[in-house]
Scaffold this motif. Structure first.
Motif, PDB file in Angstrom:
ATOM      1  N   ALA A 134       0.826  -1.205   0.000  1.00  0.00           N
ATOM      2  CA  ALA A 134       0.000   0.000   0.000  1.00  0.00           C
ATOM      3  C   ALA A 134       0.863   1.258   0.000  1.00  0.00           C
ATOM      4  N   LEU A 135       1.965   1.244   0.750  1.00  0.00           N
ATOM      5  CA  LEU A 135       2.837   2.414   0.808  1.00  0.00           C
ATOM      6  C   LEU A 135       3.586   2.624  -0.500  1.00  0.00           C
ATOM      7  N   THR A 136       3.854   1.543  -1.233  1.00  0.00           N
ATOM      8  CA  THR A 136       4.593   1.649  -2.489  1.00  0.00           C
ATOM      9  C   THR A 136       3.909   2.609  -3.458  1.00  0.00           C
ATOM     10  N   ARG A 137       2.608   2.716  -3.403  1.00  0.00           N
ATOM     11  CA  ARG A 137       1.877   3.605  -4.308  1.00  0.00           C
ATOM     12  C   ARG A 137       2.145   5.080  -4.022  1.00  0.00           C
ATOM     13  N   SER A 138       2.769   5.379  -2.880  1.00  0.00           N
ATOM     14  CA  SER A 138       3.020   6.769  -2.503  1.00  0.00           C
ATOM     15  C   SER A 138       4.428   7.238  -2.839  1.00  0.00           C
ATOM     16  N   ILE A 139       5.236   6.391  -3.467  1.00  0.00           N
ATOM     17  CA  ILE A 139       6.598   6.772  -3.823  1.00  0.00           C
ATOM     18  C   ILE A 139       6.832   6.547  -5.305  1.00  0.00           C
ATOM     19  N   PRO A 140       7.834   7.198  -5.906  1.00  0.00           N
ATOM     20  CA  PRO A 140       8.121   6.979  -7.330  1.00  0.00           C
ATOM     21  C   PRO A 140       8.526   5.542  -7.602  1.00  0.00           C
ATOM     22  N   ASP A 141       8.295   5.105  -8.843  1.00  0.00           N
ATOM     23  CA  ASP A 141       8.569   3.701  -9.152  1.00  0.00           C
ATOM     24  C   ASP A 141      10.056   3.387  -9.257  1.00  0.00           C
ATOM     25  N   TRP A 142      10.918   4.416  -9.205  1.00  0.00           N
ATOM     26  CA  TRP A 142      12.360   4.162  -9.245  1.00  0.00           C
ATOM     27  C   TRP A 142      12.953   3.987  -7.840  1.00  0.00           C
ATOM     28  N   LEU A 143      12.104   4.080  -6.833  1.00  0.00           N
ATOM     29  CA  LEU A 143      12.518   3.808  -5.464  1.00  0.00           C
ATOM     30  C   LEU A 143      11.835   2.541  -4.954  1.00  0.00           C
ATOM     31  N   THR A 144      12.463   1.903  -3.978  1.00  0.00           N
ATOM     32  CA  THR A 144      11.931   0.680  -3.384  1.00  0.00           C
ATOM     33  C   THR A 144      11.775   0.879  -1.882  1.00  0.00           C
ATOM     34  N   ILE A 145      10.614   0.540  -1.353  1.00  0.00           N
ATOM     35  CA  ILE A 145      10.398   0.616   0.087  1.00  0.00           C
ATOM     36  C   ILE A 145      11.357  -0.333   0.798  1.00  0.00           C
ATOM     37  N   GLU A 146      12.034   0.167   1.836  1.00  0.00           N
ATOM     38  CA  GLU A 146      12.878  -0.680   2.673  1.00  0.00           C
ATOM     39  C   GLU A 146      12.103  -1.043   3.938  1.00  0.00           C
ATOM     40  N   THR A 147      12.154  -2.287   4.328  1.00  0.00           N
ATOM     41  CA  THR A 147      11.394  -2.750   5.478  1.00  0.00           C
ATOM     42  C   THR A 147      12.323  -3.115   6.635  1.00  0.00           C
ATOM     43  N   ALA A 148      11.754  -3.162   7.825  1.00  0.00           N
ATOM     44  CA  ALA A 148      12.452  -3.618   9.029  1.00  0.00           C
ATOM     45  C   ALA A 148      11.454  -4.369   9.887  1.00  0.00           C
ATOM     46  N   ASP A 149      11.868  -5.495  10.425  1.00  0.00           N
ATOM     47  CA  ASP A 149      10.968  -6.354  11.206  1.00  0.00           C
ATOM     48  C   ASP A 149       9.726  -6.726  10.402  1.00  0.00           C
ATOM     49  N   GLY A 150       9.879  -6.834   9.075  1.00  0.00           N
ATOM     50  CA  GLY A 150       8.786  -7.245   8.208  1.00  0.00           C
ATOM     51  C   GLY A 150       7.808  -6.159   7.842  1.00  0.00           C
ATOM     52  N   ASP A 151       8.054  -4.911   8.265  1.00  0.00           N
ATOM     53  CA  ASP A 151       7.122  -3.819   8.012  1.00  0.00           C
ATOM     54  C   ASP A 151       7.797  -2.678   7.265  1.00  0.00           C
ATOM     55  N   ALA A 152       7.001  -1.971   6.468  1.00  0.00           N
ATOM     56  CA  ALA A 152       7.389  -0.636   6.029  1.00  0.00           C
ATOM     57  C   ALA A 152       7.055   0.331   7.167  1.00  0.00           C
ATOM     58  N   TRP A 153       7.704   1.493   7.161  1.00  0.00           N
ATOM     59  CA  TRP A 153       7.519   2.447   8.252  1.00  0.00           C
ATOM     60  C   TRP A 153       7.345   3.858   7.711  1.00  0.00           C
ATOM     61  N   VAL A 154       6.483   4.608   8.380  1.00  0.00           N
ATOM     62  CA  VAL A 154       6.331   6.043   8.151  1.00  0.00           C
ATOM     63  C   VAL A 154       6.634   6.748   9.463  1.00  0.00           C
ATOM     64  N   THR A 155       7.449   7.786   9.395  1.00  0.00           N
ATOM     65  CA  THR A 155       7.863   8.519  10.596  1.00  0.00           C
ATOM     66  C   THR A 155       7.450   9.981  10.498  1.00  0.00           C
ATOM     67  N   ALA A 156       6.875  10.490  11.580  1.00  0.00           N
ATOM     68  CA  ALA A 156       6.676  11.931  11.748  1.00  0.00           C
ATOM     69  C   ALA A 156       7.678  12.413  12.788  1.00  0.00           C
ATOM     70  N   LEU A 157       8.473  13.391  12.424  1.00  0.00           N
ATOM     71  CA  LEU A 157       9.453  13.982  13.324  1.00  0.00           C
ATOM     72  C   LEU A 157       8.986  15.389  13.680  1.00  0.00           C
ATOM     73  N   ALA A 158       8.507  15.546  14.910  1.00  0.00           N
ATOM     74  CA  ALA A 158       8.044  16.844  15.399  1.00  0.00           C
ATOM     75  C   ALA A 158       9.184  17.484  16.186  1.00  0.00           C
ATOM     76  N   HIS A 159       9.520  18.734  15.861  1.00  0.00           N
ATOM     77  CA  HIS A 159      10.716  19.331  16.441  1.00  0.00           C
ATOM     78  C   HIS A 159      10.676  20.852  16.299  1.00  0.00           C
ATOM     79  N   THR A 160      11.684  21.464  16.867  1.00  0.00           N
ATOM     80  CA  THR A 160      11.909  22.896  16.683  1.00  0.00           C
ATOM     81  C   THR A 160      13.165  23.092  15.844  1.00  0.00           C
ATOM     82  N   VAL A 161      13.045  23.880  14.797  1.00  0.00           N
ATOM     83  CA  VAL A 161      14.220  24.296  14.031  1.00  0.00           C
ATOM     84  C   VAL A 161      14.748  25.557  14.717  1.00  0.00           C
TER      85      VAL A 161
END
Length: 231
Positions: A25-52
């Protein structure tokens, strides 16, 4: 301390929120020249909330402190290089967007961000509203222990330690950029997250509970992306 560079940024009070998602499902959100990398059998999405805390060009500060949320996933490039693909970036400072977005080719979007202390029983609360909807409501309290770095080959290292990102220019040219930094100093954190961030961005729903990491911050040396064939 990093040497003087064309563009650098200092990030503080950073809370990572990582969601496992279904790979196909996540593969549809990236260009076809990139490949999703998985860890522990899952793809991951990260939100990084911070102060610049600052953005500088050749050592000269060019913006004021700003709240920010970056959303990314983990990919490999055509030559199997490890990196991230930024799915969206939000900041409450227009100058930061104007300074960083054009040279770095990053997908900045409009959003309303807040940051308050003593957020409902937690030390901090960060929120992000997109199109009038509460996309992210993140509350966290880091511990006071000594910060450590993620062990090599650990899930924490997979999710935190990336120094390459992939993007494209308006003509569709495949680009790779670098984000140089020392290993993130990490502390354990008690955190809770709510909101519709993944759905708001058209991403698949999580398949499990989120993971969290906290860092007091680090400094980045940012290099504008260049054509992938030069990497």
């Amino acid at each position: 301390m990093l040497s003087v560079t064309p563009l650098s940024a200092t990030v503080t009070d950073a809370c990572f929120c990582h969601w496992p998602v279904e790979t196909d499902a996540l593969t549809r959100s990236i260009p076809d020249w990139l490949t999703i990398e998985t860890a522990d059998g899952d793809a991951w999405v990260t939100a990084l909330a911070h102060t610049v805390s600052s953005v500088a060009s050749f050592g000269v500060e060019v913006t004021k402190p700003a709240r920010a949320v970056n959303v990314r996933t983990y990919v490999r490039g055509p030559n199997d290089q490890r990196g991230v693909r930024f799915l969206a970036l939000f900041t409450d400072d227009a100058l930061t967007t104007a300074t960083a977005a054009p040279p770095l080719r990053l997908p900045y979007r409009d959003g309303v961000l807040t940051h308050e202390t003593d957020g409902g029983g937690f030390r901090s609360r960060r929120t992000l509203d997109v199109d009038g909807q509460r996309a992210l409501d993140l509350r966290y309290t880091p511990d006071n222990g000594e910060a450590t770095t993620a062990p090599p080959d650990s899930l924490a290292s997979f999710l935190v330690e990336r120094q390459r990102y992939f993007t494209t220019d308006p003509f569709g040219t495949r680009l790779v950029g670098s984000v140089g930094h020392d290993p993130w100093p990490l502390r354990t954190v008690d955190a809770d997250v709510q909101g519709s961030l993944l759905r708001t961005l058209g991403l698949p729903d999580p398949t499990g509970k989120p993971l969290f990491h906290y860092s007091p911050g680090t400094e980045f040396a940012l290099a504008p992306p260049r054509p992938l064939w030069l990497d």
